[in-house]
Design an enzyme around this catalytic site. Structure first.
Site, PDB file in Angstrom:
ATOM      1  N   SER A   6     -12.498 -28.462  10.806  1.00 42.28           N
ATOM      2  CA  SER A   6     -12.947 -29.267   9.669  1.00 42.28           C
ATOM      3  C   SER A   6     -11.974 -29.178   8.486  1.00 42.28           C
ATOM      4  O   SER A   6     -11.236 -28.202   8.340  1.00 42.28           O
ATOM      5  CB  SER A   6     -14.318 -28.797   9.202  1.00 42.28           C
ATOM      6  OG  SER A   6     -15.241 -28.846  10.263  1.00 42.28           O
TER       7      SER A   6
HETATM    8  N1  SAH Z   1     -16.257 -24.967  12.831  1.00 43.26           N
HETATM    9  C1  SAH Z   1     -15.319 -25.448  13.804  1.00 43.26           C
HETATM   10  C2  SAH Z   1     -15.583 -26.905  14.076  1.00 43.26           C
HETATM   11  C3  SAH Z   1     -15.241 -27.267  15.453  1.00 43.26           C
HETATM   12  S1  SAH Z   1     -15.710 -28.894  15.922  1.00 43.26           S
HETATM   13  C4  SAH Z   1     -13.912 -25.231  13.335  1.00 43.26           C
HETATM   14  O1  SAH Z   1     -13.690 -25.165  12.128  1.00 43.26           O
HETATM   15  O2  SAH Z   1     -13.018 -25.150  14.173  1.00 43.26           O
HETATM   16  C5  SAH Z   1     -17.305 -28.632  16.585  1.00 43.26           C
HETATM   17  C6  SAH Z   1     -17.402 -27.618  17.705  1.00 43.26           C
HETATM   18  O3  SAH Z   1     -18.738 -27.652  18.176  1.00 43.26           O
HETATM   19  C7  SAH Z   1     -16.518 -27.916  18.892  1.00 43.26           C
HETATM   20  O4  SAH Z   1     -15.745 -26.795  19.176  1.00 43.26           O
HETATM   21  C8  SAH Z   1     -17.501 -28.216  20.025  1.00 43.26           C
HETATM   22  O5  SAH Z   1     -17.059 -27.823  21.295  1.00 43.26           O
HETATM   23  C9  SAH Z   1     -18.704 -27.423  19.570  1.00 43.26           C
HETATM   24  N2  SAH Z   1     -19.974 -27.881  20.132  1.00 43.26           N
HETATM   25  C10 SAH Z   1     -20.392 -29.149  20.379  1.00 43.26           C
HETATM   26  N3  SAH Z   1     -21.642 -29.158  20.879  1.00 43.26           N
HETATM   27  C11 SAH Z   1     -22.018 -27.855  20.979  1.00 43.26           C
HETATM   28  C12 SAH Z   1     -23.204 -27.204  21.438  1.00 43.26           C
HETATM   29  N4  SAH Z   1     -24.248 -27.884  21.898  1.00 43.26           N
HETATM   30  N5  SAH Z   1     -23.262 -25.862  21.387  1.00 43.26           N
HETATM   31  C13 SAH Z   1     -22.207 -25.134  20.910  1.00 43.26           C
HETATM   32  N6  SAH Z   1     -21.059 -25.692  20.468  1.00 43.26           N
HETATM   33  C14 SAH Z   1     -20.969 -27.033  20.499  1.00 43.26           C
END
Ligand code: SAH
Length: 221
Positions: free
Chosen positions: A71
Site C-alpha cells: 500500500s
Molecule cells: N499490507 C500489505 C498489503 C498487501 S495487498 C502490504 O503492505 O504489503 C493484500 C494482501 O492480502 C495480499 O498479499 C493478498 O494475498 C492478501 N489476501 C487476500 N485475500 C486474503 C485472505 N482471504 N486472507 C489472507 N490474506 C489475503
C-alpha cells in the site's frame, strides 16, 4: 541491482524516508506520534522487490508479485492511526503481503497476529520480519476472512484487501471499544470505501473515511 540502487546509501535512504514522512504523511495531517515514529523507522525499501527500490518511498502503491501490492505509505499511516493503538494493544492484520504494514503495527502494538493467503508472500514476509528482529508477531498462512478465533478478541483489526461487505465474523472478534479498518466494495466495480468500525455496547458505529483501491479479499467460503 541497477546503478541507481547502488548509488543509494543507507544514510540516503533514511533521509528519503524522513522526507517521505514529512511530505506525504505529516502534511496530510497524520498526527499520532507513535505512527509517525514507526513510519520514520521501518525501512520500507527492504519490503519492495529489489528493482523497485528507487521507488520505495514514492507516494503510491507498488507491485510485490502475485498480482498483489504494497500500500501507499500514506494509506498505511492513516489506517494505523485510525486504530488508535497503544503499547498494550493486540492487533489482527488480514493480508500480510510483503509485511510492511505488519512492521509498522509491530512497532506500536504489544502483539500482532497476521494472516496471508499466498504462501510465498507469507514465507518471505515472515523471514524478513524475523530478520528485522520483531518478536511480537504471530503468523498464519491461509484464508483470513474468518479471522483468528483462537487469538480473539482484538483491540484492532486491519484488513488490507477489499471485502464485498463487512465480514460480521470479524466484528465478533473485536473487543468492546475495539476498532477495525477495512476497505469495502461499494456499488459499481472498482469503487471502494475505507471504513472505520468502532464497536461498543450499543453496537457498531461505522464511519466512511475515504475512497481507496485495494486488491480483492479472496474468500474461500
Ligand atoms: N499490507 C500489505 C498489503 C498487501 S495487498 C502490504 O503492505 O504489503 C493484500 C494482501 O492480502 C495480499 O498479499 C493478498 O494475498 C492478501 N489476501 C487476500 N485475500 C486474503 C485472505 N482471504 N486472507 C489472507 N490474506 C489475503
Amino acid at each position: 541491482m541497477n546503478e541507481k540502487n547502488n548509488s543509494l546509501s543507507e544514510e540516503e535512504l533514511t533521509e528519503i524516508r524522513l522526507e517521505m514522512v514529512e511530505r506525504q504523511i505529516v502534511r496530510r495531517n497524520v498526527k499520532d506520534k507513535a505512527v509517525l515514529e514507526a513510519m520514520r523507522k521501518v525501512p520500507r525499501h527492504l519490503f519492495v522487490p529489489q528493482h523497485y527500490l528507487p521507488s520505495a518511498y514514492d507516494d503510491g502503491p507498488l507491485p510485490i508479485g502475485y498480482e498483489q501490492t504494497i500500500s501507499q505509505p500514506y494509506v498505511v499511516a492513516s489506517m494505523t492511526e485510525e486504530l488508535q493503538l497503544t503499547p498494550q494493544s493486540r492487533v489482527l492484520e488480514i493480508g500480510t503481503g510483503c509485511g510492511y504494514q505488519t512492521a509498522v503495527l509491530a512497532e506500536i502494538a504489544r502483539e500482532v497476529c497476521t494472516i496471508e493467503i499466498i504462501p510465498q508472500l507469507a514465507d518471505s514476509a515472515r523471514k524478513l520480519l524475523e530478520n528485522l528482529g520483531y518478536g511480537n508477531l504471530h503468523f498464519q498462512t491461509g484464508d483470513g476472512s474468518q479471522g483468528w478465533p483462537d487469538k480473539a478478541p482484538f483491540d484492532g483489526i486491519i484488513v488490507t484487501a477489499a471485502a464485498p461487505r463487512i465480514p460480521e465474523i470479524l466484528v465478533t472478534q473485536l473487543k468492546f471499544s475495539g476498532r477495525m479498518v477495512i476497505p469495502v466494495e461499494r456499488g459499481y466495480y472498482g469503487s471502494q470505501d475505507l471504513l472505520l468500525l468502532v464497536k461498543d455496547i450499543d453496537g457498531v458505529k461505522e464511519t466512511n473515511l475515504y475512497p481507496v483501491r485495494f486488491v480483492p479479499l479472496q474468500n474461500k467460503e
